[in-house]
Design a protein around this motif. Structure first.
Motif, PDB file in Angstrom:
ATOM      1  N   PRO A 332      14.208  11.747 -90.226  1.00 54.85           N
ATOM      2  CA  PRO A 332      13.366  10.682 -89.667  1.00 54.85           C
ATOM      3  C   PRO A 332      11.896  10.775 -90.038  1.00 54.85           C
ATOM      4  CG  PRO A 332      14.987  11.344 -88.056  1.00 54.85           C
ATOM      5  CD  PRO A 332      15.121  12.306 -89.214  1.00 54.85           C
ATOM      6  N   LYS A 333      11.324  11.984 -90.052  1.00 52.49           N
ATOM      7  CA  LYS A 333       9.909  12.093 -90.437  1.00 52.49           C
ATOM      8  C   LYS A 333       9.720  11.699 -91.895  1.00 52.49           C
ATOM      9  CE  LYS A 333       5.857  15.052 -90.797  1.00 52.49           C
ATOM     10  NZ  LYS A 333       5.562  14.513 -92.147  1.00 52.49           N
ATOM     11  N   ASN A 347       8.094   4.200 -85.759  1.00 49.97           N
ATOM     12  CA  ASN A 347       8.204   5.403 -84.932  1.00 49.97           C
ATOM     13  C   ASN A 347       9.297   6.319 -85.470  1.00 49.97           C
ATOM     14  OD1 ASN A 347       7.774   3.704 -81.778  1.00 49.97           O
ATOM     15  ND2 ASN A 347       6.309   5.033 -82.761  1.00 49.97           N
ATOM     16  N   PHE A 348       9.067   7.614 -85.478  1.00 51.28           N
ATOM     17  CA  PHE A 348      10.182   8.569 -85.500  1.00 51.28           C
ATOM     18  C   PHE A 348       9.982   9.451 -84.287  1.00 51.28           C
ATOM     19  CE2 PHE A 348       6.911  11.015 -87.597  1.00 51.28           C
ATOM     20  CZ  PHE A 348       7.158  12.335 -87.231  1.00 51.28           C
ATOM     21  N   MET A 349      11.064   9.746 -83.575  1.00 56.27           N
ATOM     22  CA  MET A 349      10.860  10.362 -82.272  1.00 56.27           C
ATOM     23  C   MET A 349      12.124  11.025 -81.746  1.00 56.27           C
ATOM     24  SD  MET A 349      10.604   6.708 -80.265  1.00 56.27           S
ATOM     25  CE  MET A 349       9.498   7.420 -79.091  1.00 56.27           C
ATOM     26  N   ASP A 350      11.888  11.973 -80.829  1.00 61.87           N
ATOM     27  CA  ASP A 350      12.959  12.539 -80.012  1.00 61.87           C
ATOM     28  C   ASP A 350      13.208  11.601 -78.828  1.00 61.87           C
ATOM     29  OD1 ASP A 350      13.299  15.184 -81.346  1.00 61.87           O
ATOM     30  OD2 ASP A 350      11.225  15.475 -80.698  1.00 61.87           O
ATOM     31  N   GLY A 351      14.338  11.794 -78.183  1.00 58.56           N
ATOM     32  CA  GLY A 351      14.577  11.145 -76.897  1.00 58.56           C
ATOM     33  C   GLY A 351      15.256   9.800 -76.949  1.00 58.56           C
ATOM     34  N   LEU A 352      15.576   9.278 -78.133  1.00 55.80           N
ATOM     35  CA  LEU A 352      16.308   8.017 -78.161  1.00 55.80           C
ATOM     36  C   LEU A 352      17.713   8.251 -77.616  1.00 55.80           C
ATOM     37  CD1 LEU A 352      15.334   6.428 -81.604  1.00 55.80           C
ATOM     38  CD2 LEU A 352      14.604   5.708 -79.328  1.00 55.80           C
ATOM     39  N   PRO A 353      18.153   7.472 -76.636  1.00 50.56           N
ATOM     40  CA  PRO A 353      19.474   7.691 -76.042  1.00 50.56           C
ATOM     41  C   PRO A 353      20.580   7.683 -77.097  1.00 50.56           C
ATOM     42  CG  PRO A 353      18.219   6.155 -74.713  1.00 50.56           C
ATOM     43  CD  PRO A 353      17.422   6.381 -75.961  1.00 50.56           C
TER      44      PRO A 353
END
Length: 442
Positions: A332-333, A347-353
């Motif tokens: 993702p990054k 956005n790239f991120m943790d926490g997406l369900p």
């Protein structure tokens, strides 16, 4: 740690460089949006510096007189338009941000310390901060759960509500592809715990709610709703709360006096301008286009080989898409880096369900506001896919993105009214020429 000395020349150079870059970039971060130049104008003017506390225009309450000539822009423009478009009887424009509105709602409606609030589990899209804010206010927290990241388990909700009898159900969707069925949830709450209040944080859905594209939480039976005004709504970074209940309105006003002092009057006026533009110059068309563009773009990316979440459900019912680029062999990054070089911000991120690791979150809200239409989406999908795969030179892709960026968009009267535009430019120029004597050389 030493820092470089930044001069005024450096400030203007950095701002200019950023504006030049932004003018060639498509921002696809779903929690951000743009607004018109006219709506930005109050942020340059004297109103930016002023307090405003006298909503009732009482002659003995003008302790801060700097806003006396501006009262009608909050009470005669912003507030009535929010009441109209939000289908509410009472509105507060005091919150400064979505998180500030969350704090105000929890502090007002969550009960005394030791009371219980129920909110959406972050695994089902609930905001990461809600539990922490509630606990810092002395509240106990329980979670609404779901069978998957996009649905609530209403049987579990009923059992939970009967057991804990919370003061408040706080419905927040920070990560959301499909809106929670508020009407069904309210029915469950009323049957299982009749004294429990329901507040809906509609930050991500706000523009779609005001346009009537998705149901208004008040029409669905919620006691109040609100959120930030810069996601699907193209307004300033601010937030609002709305209700039809006089007692809730009274309680909010009592609480906000101790949580919020300056509520940034200039941003409130900016919000009023954005609401006026939204109502009279294409807001409903824009909101419908956001939803249609999001579904179409999800399909186009999927057809080009990108893994898009919830393909079996039509990808999204709002403005967000979630991409599992890691499943396609691109971290993702790295995906974000490649897209940024091609002029596309995501956005790239943790926490997406539903994601074990990071994912990529994109939104069609700002591109749609900027004027990207259904006819442009195949080209955008081609650029997006080539960038993800590093399959074409980034500078060539960035040029293609820049051509998509420069489109007509949601209109405002100032754009076509030359005298009005001239007056706005005179106001802006006057603000820029203003220089306090204290900064003049001796």
């Amino acid at each position: 740690m030493s820092h470089p000395v930044v001069t005024l020349d450096d400030v203007l150079r950095i701002l200019t460089d950023n504006e030049t870059h932004a003018a060639r970039t498509l921002n696809m971060v779903p929690s951000e949006n743009a607004m018109s130049g006219l709506a930005k104008l109050p942020l340059l003017l004297d109103c930016y510096h002023r307090y405003f506390f006298n909503e009732g225009d009482h002659s003995d309450r003008w302790h801060f007189r700097g806003a006396q000539r501006l009262r009608e822009l909050e009470m005669g423009l912003t507030v009535p338009l929010l009441e109209e478009l939000g289908r509410a009887r009472y509105v507060t424009v005091r919150p400064l941000s979505g998180l500030n509105a969350m704090t105000l709602a929890l502090a007002t409606l969550g009960g005394e310390p030791g009371s219980t609030v129920v909110t959406v589990d972050p695994c089902n899209g609930g905001h990461y901060a809600t539990p922490s804010v509630a606990r810092r206010l002395g509240l106990r927290v329980e979670f609404l759960l779901g069978q998957d990241p996009h649905d609530l388990d209403f049987d579990h909700a009923a059992d939970l509500l009967r057991r804990v009898r919370p003061a408040l159900v706080y419905v927040d969707q920070s990560h959301c592809l499909f809106p929670i069925d508020v009407a069904r949830l309210v029915d469950v709450v009323r049957a299982a715990s009749p004294s429990t209040l329901v507040h809906v944080d509609a930050s991500h859905w706000f523009g779609l709610v005001l346009a009537g594209v998705i149901p208004n939480p008040l029409d669905a039976g919620a006691d109040s709703f609100g959120g930030s005004t810069h996601k699907t709504f193209p307004g300033p970074q601010k937030a609002v709360l709305l209700t039809r209940d006089h007692d809730i309105e009274r309680r909010i006003r009592h609480t906000q006096d101790y949580l919020i002092s300056s509520h940034h009057l200039a941003a409130t006026i900016s919000l009023g301008i954005a609401l006026l533009e939204f109502r009279d110059h294409g807001g409903a068309d824009y909101a419908r286009a956001v939803v249609a563009n999001t579904k179409t773009f999800g399909r186009l990316l999927s057809e080009r080989g990108t893994t898009v979440v919830a393909a079996d459900r039509g990808y999204s019912a709002g403005h967000q898409l979630w991409l599992d680029t890691a499943a396609d062999g691109v971290a993702p990054k790295l995906a974000s880096d490649r897209l940024a070089r091609a002029g596309i911000t995501v956005n790239f991120m943790d926490g997406l369900p539903g994601f074990a690791g990071q994912g990529v979150r994109i939104g069609l809200n700002e591109p749609t506001y900027r004027g990207v239409t259904a006819a442009d989406l195949p080209e955008l999908a081609d650029v997006f896919t080539l960038a993800l795969r590093d399959a074409a030179p980034a500078d060539m892709l960035a040029d293609r993105t820049a051509r998509l960026r420069d489109r007509p968009r949601l209109g405002a009267p100032v754009h076509d009214d030359t005298p009005l535009l001239s007056l706005a430019m005179e106001l802006a120029a006057g603000a820029l020429r203003s220089r306090p004597a204290v900064l003049e050389p001796a």
